[in-house]
Design a protein around this motif. Structure first.
Motif, mmCIF file in Angstrom:
data_model
loop_
_atom_site.group_PDB
_atom_site.id
_atom_site.type_symbol
_atom_site.label_atom_id
_atom_site.label_comp_id
_atom_site.label_asym_id
_atom_site.label_seq_id
_atom_site.Cartn_x
_atom_site.Cartn_y
_atom_site.Cartn_z
ATOM 1 N N LEU A 333 0.831 -1.209 0.000
ATOM 2 C CA LEU A 333 0.000 0.000 0.000
ATOM 3 C C LEU A 333 0.863 1.255 0.000
ATOM 4 N N LYS A 334 1.939 1.244 0.772
ATOM 5 C CA LYS A 334 2.818 2.415 0.830
ATOM 6 C C LYS A 334 3.468 2.678 -0.528
ATOM 7 N N LEU A 335 3.941 1.621 -1.192
ATOM 8 C CA LEU A 335 4.536 1.790 -2.514
ATOM 9 C C LEU A 335 3.503 2.289 -3.514
ATOM 10 N N PHE A 336 2.300 1.739 -3.458
ATOM 11 C CA PHE A 336 1.239 2.175 -4.375
ATOM 12 C C PHE A 336 0.971 3.658 -4.216
ATOM 13 N N ARG A 337 0.905 4.135 -2.985
ATOM 14 C CA ARG A 337 0.591 5.541 -2.766
ATOM 15 C C ARG A 337 1.748 6.465 -3.144
ATOM 16 N N ASN A 338 2.959 5.930 -3.270
ATOM 17 C CA ASN A 338 4.054 6.746 -3.813
ATOM 18 C C ASN A 338 3.762 7.142 -5.253
ATOM 19 N N TRP A 339 3.112 6.243 -5.978
ATOM 20 C CA TRP A 339 2.805 6.491 -7.389
ATOM 21 C C TRP A 339 1.419 7.095 -7.592
ATOM 22 N N TYR A 340 0.486 6.734 -6.734
ATOM 23 C CA TYR A 340 -0.900 7.196 -6.875
ATOM 24 C C TYR A 340 -1.370 7.749 -5.531
ATOM 25 N N PRO A 341 -1.034 8.983 -5.227
ATOM 26 C CA PRO A 341 -1.287 9.514 -3.881
ATOM 27 C C PRO A 341 -2.747 9.867 -3.585
ATOM 28 N N GLU A 342 -3.583 10.036 -4.612
ATOM 29 C CA GLU A 342 -4.949 10.497 -4.384
ATOM 30 C C GLU A 342 -5.918 9.330 -4.213
ATOM 31 N N GLY A 343 -6.669 9.350 -3.114
ATOM 32 C CA GLY A 343 -7.672 8.319 -2.885
ATOM 33 C C GLY A 343 -7.685 7.862 -1.443
ATOM 34 N N ASN A 344 -8.637 7.039 -1.117
ATOM 35 C CA ASN A 344 -8.813 6.536 0.247
ATOM 36 C C ASN A 344 -8.214 5.138 0.397
ATOM 37 N N ASN A 345 -7.776 4.851 1.599
ATOM 38 C CA ASN A 345 -7.192 3.552 1.919
ATOM 39 C C ASN A 345 -8.106 2.792 2.875
ATOM 40 N N TYR A 346 -8.341 1.525 2.557
ATOM 41 C CA TYR A 346 -9.230 0.704 3.376
ATOM 42 C C TYR A 346 -8.558 -0.620 3.733
ATOM 43 N N ILE A 347 -8.764 -1.049 4.952
ATOM 44 C CA ILE A 347 -8.572 -2.451 5.318
ATOM 45 C C ILE A 347 -9.959 -2.990 5.633
#
Length: 383
Positions: A333-347
């Motif tokens: 998830l951390k790597l993904f948000r480095n490339w795509y910072p906009e949006g919500n994170n869910y578990i």
């Protein structure tokens, strides 16, 4: 009879936009029981066996003039002679009727679907969802083990013979004639292979070599399984990172009961919960967003995010499935948000507490059950 009220509500809302609801879903998922929940006194039920329904296709206007109920249900619509002509006639000349075209096989795609145009809305009925478990009075553990087809789910002991019988009947009823396949052994061999590998990246060449089935045959059977929604193909999300997986889809069986059957997971062990929970979450996502919008993300070193869906304000939401949210590894998830910072994170987890926010590896994460995810999505849309 167990009423699946949320699905009945969907049908009635769809009728506000179009007079035809195309109700799809695999054999045994509960389509006939669902439509009976609309009130048997309101329904004219039509068995679309060609021998019994040929007269309808021969003169559809006469059929609709004789109807004395406000709702017409065509069960197994794909077997009705001149089915699209009948449906168009009903929608165009008799708009007072509300029509359900129920089918466990193809019919909403390609030319068949195009000929109906705006006359119809499509609703896909899937296995029993997370928020339907209280209505069915079953535990999540039983839902994982037995699967979400009502007949199997409601049995006291897991019906071992049910899954093989279903697969054999599925081929004979929904595959052999519509798709012209003759070799049930090859078809079932591939289907069981997919169920055993469910949720893993899929390669046509590897499947072909492993099963000793030609690549064209594998591709044709895969298309049939996808068209009948017996599998779900989740494609990779990509666009920025040079080491993103861009071609290899993940293929999921439509129901946990069949995954358990193919893998021989009886009884379930603790390690089985996580992959099966991922299937339950996917089924819930499919019920609330367009199937093609559910994707996954994976880096070349196997860091990944379970599911990606379109989010609010041009962002993309990242969804991780965890049986125990405290065991979550945030690397993907951390790597993904480095490339795509906009949006919500869910578990999304089967938690028994209210949803809550947590700061993990520098990211704000919303931890909730599937219902909590839907409530969060609805709240964001109202902002």
């Amino acid at each position: 009879m167990i009423e699946r009220l949320s699905w009945i509500k969907r049908i009635e809302e769809a009728w506000e936009e179009a007079s035809i609801v195309w109700l799809s879903g695999v054999k045994g998922v509960g389509k006939t029981t669902l439509v009976r929940g609309l009130g048997t006194e309101r329904i004219l039920y039509v068995n679309c066996d060609p021998a019994q329904s040929a007269h309808i296709g021969a003169d559809p206007e006469l059929f609709f003039r004789a109807c004395d109920r406000p709702i017409v249900v065509f069960d197994d619509i794909h077997r009705l002679p001149e089915a699209m002509t009948v449906l168009r006639t009903g929608a165009d000349l008799f708009p007072r009727f509300r029509i359900i075209a129920a089918s466990s096989t193809v019919g909403t795609d390609g030319k068949a679907g195009d000929t109906l145009g705006d006359r119809r809305r499509v609703i896909h009925l899937g296995p029993v969802l997370w928020d339907e478990l209280p209505v069915f009075a079953v535990s999540l553990e039983k839902r994982l083990h037995h699967g979400g087809l009502p007949e199997a789910l409601l049995t006291e002991q897991r019906p071992v013979g049910f899954y093989r019988e279903w697969m054999d009947a599925f081929f004979e009823r929904d595959i052999r004639e519509p798709f012209g396949f003759r070799d049930s052994d090859k078809f079932n061999m591939l289907y069981e292979y997919l169920l055993k590998q469910s949720g893993e990246p899929f390669e046509t060449t590897r499947a072909s070599e492993t099963l000793r089935i030609s690549r064209p045959t594998v591709a044709e059977h895969l298309r049939a399984l996808q068209a009948t929604r017996a599998i779900t193909v989740v494609r990779p999300f990509h666009g920025r990172g040079q080491k993103e997986i861009i071609k290899m889809p993940r293929v999921y069986g439509f129901d946990t009961g069949f995954v358990v059957f193919a893998r021989g997971w009886d009884p379930l062990r603790r390690d089985d919960h996580d992959p099966l929970w991922e299937h339950v979450v996917l089924e819930y996502l499919e019920a609330h967003v367009e199937e093609s919008q559910v994707q996954y993300w994976r880096w070349a070193d196997d860091r990944k995010v379970d599911f990606i869906v379109p989010g609010a304000r041009d962002g993309v939401d990242a969804i991780e499935c965890e049986w125990n949210p405290d065991a979550f590894d945030p690397a993907g998830l951390k790597l993904f948000r480095n490339w795509y910072p906009e949006g919500n994170n869910y578990i999304i987890s089967p938690i028994t507490t209210p949803a809550y926010e947590k700061h993990i590896a520098g990211l704000d994460v919303h931890i909730c059950d599937p219902t909590g995810w839907l409530e969060k999505q609805s709240a964001l849309l109202k902002e």
